[in-house]
Design an enzyme around this catalytic site. Structure first.
Site: not given
Ligand SMILES: Cc1ncc(COP(=O)(O)O)c(C=O)c1O
Lengths: 406, 272
Positions: A99, A121, A388
Site C-alpha cells: 500500500k 478509506e 502483498s
Molecule cells: C496486504 C494486503 N493485500 C491486498 C489488499 C487488497 O488490496 P488490493 O487488491 O488493492 O491490492 C490489502 C488491502 O487492504 C492488503 O492490506
C-alpha cells in the site's frame, strides 16, 4: 472490435476520459468533478516530468526500502511438487504491505497541489496506516474512514494509525465495512474539497485514480521482471496475486500484459464458497454496474443494490474491483479465480511453518491458489506470487477463528 | 412540451416560485409515501423529487442516509418506485414527478427498459446524482426520446465552461447545489449563491432552482428570491423519520410532517 483482436495490439489504457473499454470513467457528484479533473490534469503533467519520478524513486529506496526481494520458496515448492514458487516480498516494505508504494506517490501529488489535509478509506487498516505514515512524514492532517466492523477486527492497525497522529473515524452507515468507509470519504471530500486530498487505496474510484494508483504500484512488476531475468534468465511462466480492489495485482501484472507467454491469475476472496453467495468475488460471480466513481464488475442484486460481502480478510471485503481488471477479464488476458476462507487459512499456516513468513490474510489467498497451480505445472517452470503484505495484523483474527484467545 | 416545462413556464408567467420537496420512495413504507405525496401537493408542492433507494448514497448526508435505510429495510426497489409514480399519476395529472437517485439500479435494470417504464408510469424528469453529462449519453438519449426531462446539477465548484456544457444537456430545470458538501449540510453563504445564480442566469433561460441546506420558511424565501424555486429534502426526510411505520398514516401526522413544505409555500408566496 472483438476482445481477441484487441489483444493482438500493444495494450494501452485508459483513454483520456479514464475508460478501459466500457469500464472506468468518472461517476461522481457534480461537486467533486472539478476536483477529479484537476487531479487528472496535475497527474498528467507531473507524470511526464522525470524529476517527479526521481523524487518518487528516491522515497521508495530510502523510506520504503525498495527493491523488495524476489524470494525462492524452496520448501513450499518441494511440498507442492511442481513449478518453482517465488514470493515477491512486498511484506518487507516499510509499514508491511504494498500500500505504501501508492501513498508515497499520492502524497507527492498532494504536496504539489498544496493540499494541507489528507483523507483515506481503509478496510484492513493497511492503507490507513500507509496514509497516516506519509501524512506524519509530511506534517499533514489525516483522517482515515474505517467501517465500525473493520475497526473491531483490525484493532492493532487502528492503534498504529492513532500513534501516527491520524484521526480514525468509525463509519456506522450501511454494512459498516470498506465500501461504506469509501462513501464517507467521498462525502468528506465533497465537503472539504478546497484543502483536502483524497488518497484512494486501490485501483478503483473515478478517473484518474485507477490509472495513477496502478502507475505507482507498477514498481512491483517492473522489479519482478528484472529480478526474474537475473534469477532464472527468463520471464516467469505465471503470476499470481490477490484481488481486493486490485492494486497489488495490477502492479504485478501490468508490466507483463504485452508478454503473452506469461499467464496471470487474480485471486478473489471466495469466502464461504462462491456457491453460497457469501464471498467478495465480483469478477468471478458478479456483473457490471456503477459504484464509487467507475463502471466495473460488482456484487449487486437484481434491483441494483450493492450486496454485503464476506471474506475472512478485511482488505478483500469489497463488492467492487478496479475497472482495469474488469477489462482484462473481458479481454481474457488475466484469469480471475477465487480461494475460500478455509483454503486461505491453510495457506496462511503452510507458508508460516514452511518458510518462516507470516503472510497477510489477503496475500494468503494468492498463496492458496499458487500452491494449487504450481502442482499442475512443470518443475522447470517458474511462478511468482505477490506476497502483498505481512500477517502480524491478522494474528488475532486467526487465533479467534481457532478458538484461541491472546 | 413536457409537463415539467409547461408547469415551469406557467409558474414563471404567474410569478410563482417552484416548490420542490424531496422524499425517499418507500420511507417509511410504500403506502405512507403515497399518502405523503398527496399531502405534499396539498401543502403547495409543484414538483416532487422522489428518491430511488440505493445502498450507497455517497452524495447524501446522515438524514437522507437514514431515510434510504428505512426504505431498504422494506426492500423497496426501483420497480416499486416506478409503481408508486404510476399510482400517483392515476390520482394526479398536474404535479410533476422527478426521479432522483444513483446510477446503479438504473444500469442494472437497463436504460431502455427503465426509460420505457418511467414513461409508462408518468415520470417527468430524471436526475442521476453520480452521472455527469460526459458519461450520460445512452441514458440521456433514451429519456429524451420519450420526452422525459434530464436534469443535472451545477455546484459551487463547477467552472464556467463546464456549467455551459451542463446547460446544453439539461432540460426541465437546472439544479443549483447551494454549498460544498452533502445533502443536509447548513447553508451559510447566501452571497456566493446569489453571485453564482446571476452568472448562470446569463447563460440560460432554463428555470434555476436551488437545493441543499434549505430547511424552513425563511431559508426557502431567501433562496427563492434569487431563483425560480427551491428544493427541500433533509428537513422533510427528518420529519418523515418521526412518523410511525404504519400503512395508514392519520391526517394530523401527515399534515404535521409536511408542515415545513406548507410554511415554505407561504414564505415564498409572500415574496411577490
Ligand atoms: C496486504 C494486503 N493485500 C491486498 C489488499 C487488497 O488490496 P488490493 O487488491 O488493492 O491490492 C490489502 C488491502 O487492504 C492488503 O492490506
Amino acid at each position: 472490435m472483438s476482445s481477441t483482436e484487441k489483444l493482438t495490439e500493444h495494450y494501452t489504457g485508459p483513454d483520456s476520459k479514464g475508460h478501459f473499454g466500457p469500464y472506468g470513467g468518472i461517476f461522481v457528484g457534480e461537486t467533486l468533478i472539478t476536483a477529479v479533473e484537476e487531479l487528472a490534469a496535475v497527474y498528467n503533467k507531473l507524470s511526464r516530468d522525470p524529476a517527479f519520478w526521481q523524487e518518487y524513486e528516491y522515497e521508495l529506496k530510502h523510506y520504503v526500502g525498495r527493491p523488495s526481494p524476489l524470494y525462492f520458496a524452496e520448501r513450499l515448492t518441494q511440498a507442492c511438487g511442481g513449478a518453482r514458487i517465488y514470493l515477491k516480498r512486498e511484506d518487507l516494505n516499510h509499514t508491511g504491505a504494498h500500500k505504501v508504494n501508492n501513498t508515497i506517490g499520492q502524497a507527492l501529488l498532494a504536496k504539489y497541489m498544496g493540499k494541507t489535509r489528507i483523507i483515506a478509506e481503509t478496510g484492513a487498516g493497511q492503507h490507513g496506516v500507509a496514509s497516516a505514515t506519509v501524512a506524519a512524514r509530511l506534517g499533514l492532517e489525516c483522517y482515515v474512514y474505517m467501517g465500525a466492523e473493520d475497526i473491531k477486527r483490525q484493532a492493532p492497525n487502528v492503534y498504529r494509525m492513532k500513534l501516527l497522529g491520524a484521526h480514525v473515524v468509525a463509519v456506522e452507515s450501511g454494512s459498516r465495512t470498506l465500501k461504506d468507509a469509501m462513501n464517507e470519504a467521498l462525502r468528506d471530500w465533497a465537503t472539504n474539497v478546497d484543502n483536502t486530498y483524497y488518497i484512494i487505496g486501490t485501483v478503483a474510484g473515478p478517473h484518474p485514480y485507477p490509472q495513477l494508483v496502478r502507475d505507482f504500484q507498477c514498481v512491483i512488476g517492473r522489479e519482478v521482471k528484472a529480478q526474474a531475468l537475473e534469477e532464472f534468465g527468463k520471464l516467469p511462466d505465471a503470476l499470481v496475486a490477490c484481488v481486493g480492489g486490485g492494486s497489488n495485482a495490477i502492479g504485478l501484472f501490468h508490466p507483463f500484459i504485452d508478454d503473452r507467454e506469461v499467464a496471470m491469475y487474480g485471486v478473489e476472496a471466495g469466502g464461504h464458497g462462491l456457491e453460497t453467495g457469501e464471498h467478495a468475488a465480483p469478477l468471478s460471480a458478479g456483473k457490471p454496474g456503477v459504484l464509487h466513481g467507475n463502471r466495473t464488475y460488482l456484487m449487486t442484486d437484481e434491483g441494483g443494490q450493492i450486496q454485503d460481502t464476506h471474506s475472512v480478510s478485511a482488505g478483500l471485503d469489497y463488492p467492487g474491483v478496479g475497472p482495469e481488471h474488469a477489462w482484462l477479464k473481458d479481454l481474457g488476458r488475466v484469469h480471475y479465480v477465487a480461494a475460500t476462507d478455509e483454503e486461505t487459512l491453510q495457506a496462511f499456516h503452510q507458508l508460516t511453518r514452511m518458510e518462516g513468513i507470516i503472510p497477510a490474510l489477503e496475500s494468503s489467498h494468492a498463496v492458496a491458489y499458487a500452491t494449487r497451480l504450481a502442482s499442475t505445472m512443470k518443475p522447470e517452470q517458474n511462478l511468482v506470487v505477490n506476497l502483498s503484505g505481512r500477517g502480524d495484523k491478522d494474528i488475532e483474527t486467526v487465533a479467534r477463528i481457532e478458538g484461541i484467545s491472546l | 412540451m413536457s409537463r415539467l416545462q409547461e408547469l415551469a413556464n406557467k409558474a414563471r408567467g404567474d410569478g410563482r416560485k417552484l416548490l420542490i420537496p424531496y422524499l425517499v420512495a418507500g420511507d417509511p413504507n410504500l403506502a405512507s409515501s403515497a399518502q405523503l405525496m398527496d399531502e405534499l401537493v396539498a401543502q403547495g408542492a409543484d414538483i416532487i423529487e422522489l428518491g430511488i433507494p440505493f445502498s450507497d448514497p455517497a452524495s447524501d448526508g446522515p438524514v437522507i442516509q437514514l431515510g434510504v435505510e428505512r426504505a431498504l429495510a422494506k426492500k423497496v426497489t426501483l420497480a416499486n418506485t416506478l409503481q408508486l409514480v404510476r399510482q400517483f399519476r392515476a390520482r394526479n395529472q398536474e404535479t410533476a414527478i422527478v426521479l432522483m437517485g444513483y446510477l446503479n439500479p438504473i444500469e442494472i435494470m437497463g436504460y431502455e427498459v427503465f426509460a420505457d417504464a418511467a414513461q409508462d408510469a408518468g415520470v417527468d424528469g430524471v436526475l442521476v446524482v453520480d452521472m455527469p453529462p460526459t458519461e450520460s449519453a445512452g441514458l440521456h438519449e433514451a429519456l429524451r426520446k420519450r420526452d422525459i426531462d434530464t436534469i443535472y446539477l451545477v455546484a459551487p465548484t463547477t467552472g464556467e465552461a463546464r456549467a455551459r456544457d451542463i446547460i446544453q444537456h439539461c432540460s426541465g430545470y437546472l439544479y443549483y447545489v447551494s454549498l460544498k458538501g452533502v445533502t443536509g449540510a447548513a447553508l451559510t453563504d447566501h452571497d456566493s449563491v446569489a453571485a453564482s445564480i446571476s452568472r448562470l442566469r446569463a447563460y440560460t433561460d432554463l428555470p434555476i432552482v436551488i437545493g441543499f441546506g434549505i430547511k424552513d420558511g425563511p431559508s426557502a424565501a431567501a433562496m427563492a428570491a434569487l431563483s425560480d424555486g427551491v428544493i427541500i429534502g433533509s428537513a422533510l426526510v427528518n420529519e418523515i423519520g418521526k412518523l410511525a411505520d404504519t400503512e395508514q398514516q392519520d391526517a394530523a401526522s401527515l399534515s404535521q410532517c409536511c408542515a415545513v413544505i406548507g410554511s415554505a409555500r407561504k414564505a415564498i408566496d409572500n415574496l411577490k
